[in-house]
Design a protein around this motif. Structure first.
Motif, PDB file in Angstrom:
ATOM      1  N   LYS A  52       0.828  -1.206   0.000  1.00  0.00           N
ATOM      2  CA  LYS A  52       0.000   0.000   0.000  1.00  0.00           C
ATOM      3  C   LYS A  52       0.865   1.259   0.000  1.00  0.00           C
ATOM      4  O   LYS A  52       0.579   2.222  -0.715  1.00  0.00           O
ATOM      5  CB  LYS A  52      -0.946   0.007   1.201  1.00  0.00           C
ATOM      6  CG  LYS A  52      -1.993  -1.076   1.171  1.00  0.00           C
ATOM      7  CD  LYS A  52      -2.807  -1.052   2.456  1.00  0.00           C
ATOM      8  CE  LYS A  52      -3.744  -2.236   2.540  1.00  0.00           C
ATOM      9  NZ  LYS A  52      -4.482  -2.244   3.810  1.00  0.00           N
ATOM     10  N   ASP A  53       1.924   1.230   0.801  1.00  0.00           N
ATOM     11  CA  ASP A  53       2.833   2.380   0.855  1.00  0.00           C
ATOM     12  C   ASP A  53       3.516   2.597  -0.496  1.00  0.00           C
ATOM     13  O   ASP A  53       3.671   3.730  -0.954  1.00  0.00           O
ATOM     14  CB  ASP A  53       3.898   2.173   1.941  1.00  0.00           C
ATOM     15  CG  ASP A  53       3.293   2.048   3.325  1.00  0.00           C
ATOM     16  OD1 ASP A  53       2.251   2.682   3.580  1.00  0.00           O
ATOM     17  OD2 ASP A  53       3.869   1.324   4.154  1.00  0.00           O
ATOM     18  N   LEU A  76      -7.335   3.369   2.662  1.00  0.00           N
ATOM     19  CA  LEU A  76      -6.551   2.117   2.661  1.00  0.00           C
ATOM     20  C   LEU A  76      -6.278   1.563   4.057  1.00  0.00           C
ATOM     21  O   LEU A  76      -6.167   0.344   4.235  1.00  0.00           O
ATOM     22  CB  LEU A  76      -5.222   2.313   1.934  1.00  0.00           C
ATOM     23  CG  LEU A  76      -5.259   2.477   0.418  1.00  0.00           C
ATOM     24  CD1 LEU A  76      -3.853   2.648  -0.123  1.00  0.00           C
ATOM     25  CD2 LEU A  76      -5.930   1.276  -0.236  1.00  0.00           C
ATOM     26  N   TYR A  77      -6.111   2.430   5.026  1.00  0.00           N
ATOM     27  CA  TYR A  77      -5.696   1.945   6.337  1.00  0.00           C
ATOM     28  C   TYR A  77      -6.837   2.036   7.342  1.00  0.00           C
ATOM     29  O   TYR A  77      -6.777   1.682   8.438  1.00  0.00           O
ATOM     30  CB  TYR A  77      -4.488   2.730   6.839  1.00  0.00           C
ATOM     31  CG  TYR A  77      -3.291   2.605   5.922  1.00  0.00           C
ATOM     32  CD1 TYR A  77      -2.533   1.457   5.863  1.00  0.00           C
ATOM     33  CD2 TYR A  77      -2.941   3.656   5.090  1.00  0.00           C
ATOM     34  CE1 TYR A  77      -1.442   1.346   5.023  1.00  0.00           C
ATOM     35  CE2 TYR A  77      -1.852   3.559   4.233  1.00  0.00           C
ATOM     36  CZ  TYR A  77      -1.103   2.400   4.218  1.00  0.00           C
ATOM     37  OH  TYR A  77      -0.029   2.311   3.371  1.00  0.00           O
TER      38      TYR A  77
END
Length: 171
Positions: free
Chosen positions: A137-138, A170-171
């Protein structure tokens, strides 16, 4: 503590070239590695906050570290330390700059400093990336922001807002 902060940031301001990003390895070395006033995770957070707030990243970082370690006066003296050396040098050099800027030696000095500044900025970026990139994701966010910045020339504020939104999703 206040005098120590002033002297450390004075040294950083005097002996680093290339602006705030090039100063980050010096700040990290002094604040995280040598004096251990903050840990590396907090240093990464300082960089993020310093990047998002108005002003030069080195000044913002110095102010943040000063507040964290010695309160209001720590912030004042850390900030003064990081800027006063450059301020005095610019005043002293500005009177002679017109006559010396055309010299061959000075041009060679700056040509030699440019790769060093690039190396220092790259070192800072690598240190932050090594601690901040924890998964796919990062990496996706990094690639997306790079494309939006490089190809589409989006303003940094827009990129920060987009990144914050993506982070929430996303998180």
């Amino acid at each position: 503590m206040i005098i120590r902060l002033f002297l450390i940031f004075l040294k950083i301001g005097l002996f680093s070239f290339g602006g705030g990003y090039a100063m980050l390895p010096f700040i990290q070395n002094e604040i995280v590695n040598t004096w251990k006033w903050i840990d590396i995770d907090e240093f990464v957070n300082i960089i993020a906050v310093s990047q998002m707030t108005p002003g030069p990243i080195a000044v913002n970082s110095a102010t943040y570290v000063g507040v964290k370690t010695a309160g209001f006066f720590g912030a004042v003296f850390s900030t003064l330390g990081v800027v006063i050396g450059s301020f005095v040098l610019v005043i002293l050099i500005s009177k002679k700059l017109e006559t010396i800027k055309k010299t061959h030696i000075l041009n060679n000095v700056f040509r030699g400093l440019r790769p060093t500044v690039i190396a220092l900025i790259t070192t800072a970026a690598y240190s932050v990336a090594k601690l901040s990139v924890k998964g796919i994701k990062d990496i996706i966010i990094i690639i997306l922001v790079f494309i939006l910045s490089y190809k589409y020339k989006l303003h940094p504020i827009i990129l920060i807002i987009i990144s914050a939104f993506i982070g929430v999703v996303l998180y």
